[in-house]
Design an enzyme around this catalytic site. Structure first.
Site, PDB file in Angstrom:
ATOM      1  N   SER A  73       0.725 -25.746 -30.011  1.00  0.00           N
ATOM      2  CA  SER A  73      -0.052 -26.877 -29.496  1.00  0.00           C
ATOM      3  C   SER A  73      -1.052 -27.493 -30.466  1.00  0.00           C
ATOM      4  CB  SER A  73      -0.794 -26.467 -28.214  1.00  0.00           C
ATOM      5  OG  SER A  73       0.088 -26.421 -27.139  1.00  0.00           O
ATOM      6  N   SER A 123       0.146 -29.378 -26.999  1.00  0.00           N
ATOM      7  CA  SER A 123      -0.731 -29.987 -26.023  1.00  0.00           C
ATOM      8  C   SER A 123      -1.993 -30.630 -26.604  1.00  0.00           C
ATOM      9  CB  SER A 123      -1.157 -28.942 -24.988  1.00  0.00           C
ATOM     10  OG  SER A 123      -1.910 -27.918 -25.597  1.00  0.00           O
ATOM     11  N   LYS A 131     -11.122 -30.416 -28.216  1.00  0.00           N
ATOM     12  CA  LYS A 131     -10.145 -30.413 -27.122  1.00  0.00           C
ATOM     13  C   LYS A 131     -10.821 -30.067 -25.803  1.00  0.00           C
ATOM     14  CE  LYS A 131      -5.546 -28.524 -26.017  1.00  0.00           C
ATOM     15  NZ  LYS A 131      -4.473 -27.611 -26.461  1.00  0.00           N
TER      16      LYS A 131
END
Lengths: 101, 484
Positions: B178, B154, B79
């Site tokens: 997330s 997210s 990420k």
């Protein structure tokens, strides 16, 4: 004692401008109007916490606990030239900013 | 598509060690697929072609020398809020569009010690604030099961990259769901570890008392393998727990007989889609057939959880994001003559709308006159939720809930309605509030073939247990592949 549920109704453009100042964000006047409406709706959702009469004995509960601290040993930090690599403005070994005083 | 790309980490590790494929061939196969397919998904912000090949060559030498471990040569995505030295780390924001960290996050150093191959950095909601992965400065992420739908967020890029076979596994971060919610929306497995189990050093902070890095993968076992590599004490994170290295797959295969699973009734109420509710209850019945004991439990404070979470996380975000001033690193506005004007214009131009909303909300909750009514009350509710979990874990080994109230929805459906967007986090936020571990794994598909996820929540540091419980279900559940 004031009614905590009334707080959201006071969310107007002056409050938004005050928060924008605290947040260091330079909104335009049009944006201030839009975000005032959005914040009013968001604060209505947040108001649910004010409805809850909570037992005070839970007040100190905190899931964040600190680990044993490491030994206080002097270590080299990052090299200055490395840290300055990402700065948009620099002069020799310093960050460069507009004149402050 | 090359079938190798669908394999789990464990399967790939076996193939690499048996010399059925080389780490370079495997890496090249993933890079080729990223080049061909990611334009439809937009799961990567940065693809590291050259570095990945260099890492793969190094990994292959270690495999050839007989010194490989479970992650050697495994291609992973990371990420883009996890710092990678000299590889740009953007947080999906204009603010950090050209930011190149000068150090690695601890999790990156640990994965590098295991000689993984980093394929690239994945797309996400800007600064990890969102549940759809549509707020990215680099464009939204599309769901590999239906590219008209969101991936969740997210960590949407991480979940989509696993689901679309664009990597073997990924690292995401989870502040309010997330990792788990995008894993559920994309039909993969995602683990949020106990707060303090994994170092946050080098994770660009959103809400420091809630953030935790966690793996996204094709199985609970793979999540356990990755967690075993990244968890444990780090002198650079003062909030990490004093835990030794551990094998988080150690309980896989244990008998499910007598395992007590709590079913909190509040998580199955009116706000949950009937298909989701049914799929999770069907999974509960499967566990019952395996010998588990289901127990109805209660969490009365759930209805206050979303507001409590948003007040605490936004307050922390307002403070954490005050560092973005355009001076030391990141975007700097060219408008303004004074120091103050440059900072205000930098933040206005550099942050997206949702990030600015959260900063404003956080400063509201912390400001004079509102602090006691909002922030302090939210902290008290946090304590109450933690106490309610403690009560449940007196009799239960784990808790079963839906991961999200619905399956992935159409892109654009909630974008202009922050209140609805926030409310959709109801199933995941209590785990972060209480600092507990939870794993989401697929448990069904909706009538429109979108994945449904269920979450298994454990007591603090009981990752090995929830991984084993998730694995037991996965072994008998038939997954459907993404259509991409």
């Amino acid at each position: 004692m004031h009614d905590e549920r009334m707080i959201s109704f006071m969310f107007d453009t002056n409050l938004t401008k005050h928060l924008a100042e605290l947040s260091k964000i330079n909104f335009t006047d049009d944006e201030i109007a839009v975000i005032s409406n959005e914040m009013s709706e968001i604060i209505s959702l947040m108001d649910t916490v004010t409805e809850y009469n909570i037992d005070e004995t839970f007040a100190s509960a905190d899931p964040v606990q600190f680990s044993d601290l490491r030994k206080d040993e002097i270590k080299d930090s990052f090299p200055r030239e490395e840290i300055l690599k990402n700065a948009k403005g620099k002069s020799d070994t310093c960050f460069k900013v507009p004149k402050v005083v | 598509m090359n079938d190798l790309l669908k394999c789990t980490v464990k399967e790939l590790s076996n193939k690499l060690n048996k010399k059925q494929i080389s780490a370079v061939e495997l890496t090249d196969a993933y890079l080729k697929r990223i080049n061909e397919v990611d334009g439809k998904v937009n799961s990567y912000i940065t693809v590291c072609n050259e570095q990945a090949r260099i890492s793969a060559e190094k990994a292959q030498k270690i495999i050839d020398a007989g010194s490989a471990n479970a992650l050697t040569g495994i291609p992973m995505s990371i990420k883009d809020n996890i710092c990678t030295k000299d590889i740009r780390t953007t947080c999906a924001s204009k603010m950090l569009e050209d930011f190149n960290p000068i150090y690695n996050a601890t999790v990156i150093n640990r994965l590098n010690d295991n000689n993984i191959v980093m394929l690239g950095k994945t797309n996400m909601d800007e600064f990890a604030m969102g549940g759809s992965s549509q707020t990215s400065f680099f464009g939204g992420v599309k769901n590999p099961y239906n590219t008209e739908c969101v991936t969740g967020g997210s960590s949407g890029g991480s979940a989509a990259s696993v689901a679309a076979n664009l990597c073997a596994a990924s690292l995401g971060s989870d502040t309010g769901g997330s990792v788990r919610q995008p894993a559920a929306f994309c039909g993969v497995t995602g683990l949020k570890p106990t707060y303090g189990a994994v170092s946050r050093y080098g994770l660009i902070a959103f809400a420091s008392s809630l953030d935790q890095i966690g793996p996204v993968a094709r199985s609970a076992e793979d999540c356990g393998i990755i967690l075993s590599a990244i968890a444990g004490r780090d002198e650079n994170d003062g909030t990490i727990k004093n835990i030794d290295k551990a094998d988080y797959c150690s309980k896989i295969g244990m008998s499910m007989k007598g395992i007590r699973i709590g079913i909190p009734k509040e998580f199955f109420g009116d706000g949950i889609d009937s298909e989701v509710r049914q799929a999770v209850m069907n999974a509960a019945k499967e566990y019952e057939k395996m010998g588990c004991i289901l127990e109805e439990v209660t969490m009365p404070s759930l209805k206050y959880a979303v507001a409590s979470y948003y007040l605490i996380s936004s307050a922390e975000a307002a403070s954490n994001l005050s560092r973005f001033d355009g001076i030391k690193y990141g975007y700097r506005s060219e408008n303004g003559n004074t120091y103050e004007e440059i900072i205000k214009n930098t933040r206005h131009e550099g942050f997206g709308a949702e990030v600015k909303r959260r900063i404003m909300l956080g400063n509201y909750a912390l400001s004079s006159g509102y602090y006691d009514a909002y922030y302090n009350k939210a902290v008290k509710i946090r304590g109450k939720i933690k106490a309610e979990y403690d009560e449940i874990f007196k009799t239960c080994d784990c808790i079963l809930t839906p991961t999200a109230p619905s399956v992935a929805y159409k892109i654009g459906a909630l974008e202009n309605d922050p209140v609805k967007m926030y409310s959709a986090d109801i199933c995941t936020v209590t785990v972060n509030i209480a600092g507990l571990p939870a794993i989401s794994t697929p448990c069904g598909y909706s009538s429109n073939n979108m994945p449904i996820g269920m979450s298994i929540v454990g007591n603090s540091l009981r990752e090995a247990t929830i991984i084993a419980v998730a694995d037991a279900f996965e072994k008998q559940f038939e997954t459907k592949e993404a259509s991409i």
